[in-house]
Design an enzyme around this catalytic site. Structure first.
Site, mmCIF file in Angstrom:
data_model
loop_
_atom_site.group_PDB
_atom_site.id
_atom_site.type_symbol
_atom_site.label_atom_id
_atom_site.label_comp_id
_atom_site.label_asym_id
_atom_site.label_seq_id
_atom_site.Cartn_x
_atom_site.Cartn_y
_atom_site.Cartn_z
ATOM 1 N N LYS A 102 -26.194 6.624 -40.816
ATOM 2 C CA LYS A 102 -26.119 7.204 -39.476
ATOM 3 C C LYS A 102 -25.548 6.157 -38.528
ATOM 4 O O LYS A 102 -26.280 5.302 -38.023
ATOM 5 C CB LYS A 102 -27.504 7.652 -39.008
ATOM 6 C CG LYS A 102 -28.057 8.852 -39.788
ATOM 7 C CD LYS A 102 -29.314 9.386 -39.157
ATOM 8 C CE LYS A 102 -29.972 10.500 -39.980
ATOM 9 N NZ LYS A 102 -29.130 11.691 -40.173
ATOM 10 N N THR A 103 -24.238 6.206 -38.304
ATOM 11 C CA THR A 103 -23.558 5.203 -37.487
ATOM 12 C C THR A 103 -22.488 5.870 -36.615
ATOM 13 O O THR A 103 -22.029 6.982 -36.924
ATOM 14 C CB THR A 103 -22.850 4.148 -38.366
ATOM 15 O OG1 THR A 103 -21.951 4.829 -39.256
ATOM 16 C CG2 THR A 103 -23.839 3.338 -39.191
ATOM 17 N N ALA A 104 -22.082 5.173 -35.567
ATOM 18 C CA ALA A 104 -20.955 5.638 -34.769
ATOM 19 C C ALA A 104 -19.690 5.645 -35.612
ATOM 20 O O ALA A 104 -18.798 6.481 -35.419
ATOM 21 C CB ALA A 104 -20.771 4.744 -33.543
ATOM 22 N N ALA A 105 -19.618 4.714 -36.563
ATOM 23 C CA ALA A 105 -18.468 4.664 -37.469
ATOM 24 C C ALA A 105 -18.368 5.959 -38.276
ATOM 25 O O ALA A 105 -17.265 6.478 -38.517
ATOM 26 C CB ALA A 105 -18.591 3.461 -38.393
ATOM 27 N N GLU B 71 -25.098 18.594 -22.106
ATOM 28 C CA GLU B 71 -25.566 17.195 -22.158
ATOM 29 C C GLU B 71 -26.362 16.893 -20.896
ATOM 30 O O GLU B 71 -25.803 16.891 -19.798
ATOM 31 C CB GLU B 71 -24.365 16.250 -22.295
ATOM 32 C CG GLU B 71 -24.670 14.780 -22.090
ATOM 33 C CD GLU B 71 -25.680 14.205 -23.081
ATOM 34 O OE1 GLU B 71 -25.325 14.036 -24.249
ATOM 35 O OE2 GLU B 71 -26.823 13.910 -22.662
ATOM 36 N N ALA C 294 -21.692 9.804 -28.958
ATOM 37 C CA ALA C 294 -20.512 9.352 -29.699
ATOM 38 C C ALA C 294 -19.847 10.519 -30.430
ATOM 39 O O ALA C 294 -18.620 10.709 -30.361
ATOM 40 C CB ALA C 294 -20.928 8.271 -30.698
ATOM 41 N N CYS D 243 -21.538 -0.716 -41.272
ATOM 42 C CA CYS D 243 -22.625 -1.467 -40.679
ATOM 43 C C CYS D 243 -22.224 -2.936 -40.621
ATOM 44 O O CYS D 243 -22.249 -3.627 -41.637
ATOM 45 C CB CYS D 243 -23.863 -1.267 -41.549
ATOM 46 S SG CYS D 243 -25.347 -1.773 -40.726
ATOM 47 N N CYS E 45 -28.064 3.157 -37.902
ATOM 48 C CA CYS E 45 -27.632 1.798 -38.199
ATOM 49 C C CYS E 45 -28.721 1.010 -38.929
ATOM 50 O O CYS E 45 -29.398 0.162 -38.340
ATOM 51 C CB CYS E 45 -27.189 1.040 -36.963
ATOM 52 S SG CYS E 45 -26.194 -0.383 -37.456
ATOM 53 N N GLN F 282 -24.153 2.347 -28.151
ATOM 54 C CA GLN F 282 -25.336 1.742 -28.766
ATOM 55 C C GLN F 282 -25.007 0.593 -29.734
ATOM 56 O O GLN F 282 -25.796 -0.361 -29.850
ATOM 57 C CB GLN F 282 -26.162 2.813 -29.481
ATOM 58 C CG GLN F 282 -26.665 3.918 -28.544
ATOM 59 C CD GLN F 282 -27.206 5.140 -29.292
ATOM 60 O OE1 GLN F 282 -27.889 5.013 -30.309
ATOM 61 N NE2 GLN F 282 -26.896 6.326 -28.787
#
Ligand code: FAD
Length: 415
Positions: free
Chosen positions: A306-309, A35, A13, A341, A161, A43
């Site tokens: 710790k989030t994609a946001a 990568e 992400a 979250c 998350c 996720q």
């Protein structure tokens, strides 16, 4: 070795969003993304897969499909960091040079840290939404278990998350409620930590659901062993006097979340600070010792969720600051610690936690539109219908709707 303007380690992400953000700002940049994985995963969708709302395949695409056209994809793992030489080693023994490095390799799920867990997963009622291939099994269990004891566990922080362990629990309970099975279920939440959720604003709404579903809360209770064949989980419980005792609980379903650690290659490198996470300035996301290095996403030591946001807000900050660094200038943008979250408390309703450093509330919408401290249908609509396209078509493409980076020095005169 070849020298790139920017080498990005990790095509998750954070890495893909940063590459796209850089190219939006300067299309001529020579960027390599290191990568090794063949697939890229959304996720945040796995919670919904675990409840039968999303199909698993909507959360996975071939890595090539998210790689921006103008980057060079190095299909290998980074095997070592030599920031003084501005070089990274690759798994095949070769190396790459960079003017600026962006490290975004994510974190490692330490399944092996809980004896018996890895072997038990996927059968005997043991599951985890933290793996693409297991999230569908969570839904299968929730749909077929007709009574008995269900355990949901959460390891010590930091985890990605932090709400996900309890999201799996609420959505499973809601499936049992709808099927009339809930009265025959004994549901327990075992959290190594001491609170239901780290930001107190959201706890009362969550407690209403804990009571509605009849969930037994166990704090300071860490999963330390699983015997899948016998259907027994072992917990270590901390007493208030500092003593620890082992408690065995038999189960019909166990949703386990593994401890989460920095990658070994990161922890062993000069980029790591205490605990092995990449040590960056929390505002500029520049490395504290190596000015040619920036980092974002789950791999850093910053105290955001710790989030994609979080990665969505961090990527443009890193892009702006990398471009400044390429010109020898000081960082121009800063990150406020935003993370989000969406706590799925029942099918159709979400408590939308949005907060930054120090637990400061950072709601995207005014309260009269969406009150994040209450369960709302609008927040479910966002998670169900809006966030996936925002992820694939905005965040990963460098379209920075609602996340323009803030300048480093807020200009009071301008106000
Ligand atoms: P990742 O997306 O994990 O990407 C890391 C990449 O680095 C991977 O592609 C990996 O292959 C690559 N890599 C690993 N090692 C190396 C190496 N040595 N060299 C090169 N590359 C390497 N976030 C939300 O915002 N909202 C949610 O509701 C939410 N729910 C979640 C639910 C679950 C069950 C899970 C598991 C996560 C959830 N998240 C949620 C968290 C979110 O998915 C992560 O925070 C986000 O993916 C972090 O991005 P990242 O790029 O740092 O790491």
């Amino acid at each position: 070795p070849k020298t790139y303007d920017v080498v990005i380690v990790g095509g998750g992400a954070a890495g893909i969003a940063t590459a796209s953000s850089l190219l939006k700002r300067r299309p001529s940049l020579d960027i390599a993304i290191v990568e090794p994985a063949e697939c890229h995963y959304y996720q945040p969708g796995w919670t919904m897969v675990g409840a039968g709302v999303f199909q698993p395949e909507t959360t996975r695409v071939p890595m090539g499909a998210v790689m921006p056209d103008r980057v060079t994809w190095i299909r290998q793992a980074a095997a070592g960091f030599a920031p003084d030489a501005r070089e990274i080693a690759l798994a095949d023994g070769s190396s790459l040079r960079y003017r600026i490095l962006v490290a975004a390799p994510g974190l490692r799920l330490a399944w092996e840290a809980i004896p018996g867990l890895a072997e038990a997963l996927g059968r005997n009622g043991v599951t985890s939404n933290y793996r693409f291939d297991l999230a569908p099994y969570t839904f299968r269990l929730a749909s077929t278990v007709q009574g008995g004891r269900a355990l949901f566990t959460q390891p010590a922080m930091p985890i990605k998350c932090a709400g996900a362990p309890q999201k799996a629990m609420y959505l499973s309970c809601d499936i049992w409620r709808a099927a009339g099975v809930l009265p025959r279920m004994e549901v327990e939440f075992h959290n190594a930590g001491g609170v239901l959720f780290g930001v107190p604003t959201y706890v009362p709404a969550l407690m209403e659901y804990v009571e509605r579903y009849g969930i037994g809360l166990n704090f300071g209770s860490t999963l330390v062993g699983v015997d899948g064949d016998a259907g027994v989980a072992t917990f270590e419980r901390k007493g208030s006097d500092g003593t620890a005792e082992r408690v065995e609980r038999d189960f019909d379903m166990l949703h386990a979340v593994p401890p989460q650690r920095p990658l070994d290659v990161v922890a062993a490198s000069p980029l790591a600070g205490a605990g092995g996470w990449i040590e960056v300035d929390p505002a500029t996301l520049r490395h504290v010792r190596h000015p040619d290095v920036f980092a974002l996403g789950d791999a850093t030591n910053t105290p955001n969720a710790k989030t994609a946001a979080a990665a969505r807000k961090q990527a443009p900050v890193v892009a702006v600051n990398v471009l400044a660094a390429l010109e020898g200038k000081a960082p121009a943008a800063q990150y406020d610690g935003y993370g989000s979250c969406p706590l799925t408390v029942e099918r159709g309703k979400i408590v939308l936690a949005e907060f930054g450093y120090g637990g400061a509330l950072l709601p995207t919408f005014p309260r009269w539109i969406l009150d994040g401290s209450r369960p709302t249908r609008l927040a479910w609509f966002l998670k169900d219908r809006m966030l996936p396209p925002i992820y694939w078509h905005a965040m990963l493409k460098g379209r920075e709707w609602l996340c323009q980076p803030q300048p480093v020095v807020p200009s009071k005169e301008a106000a």
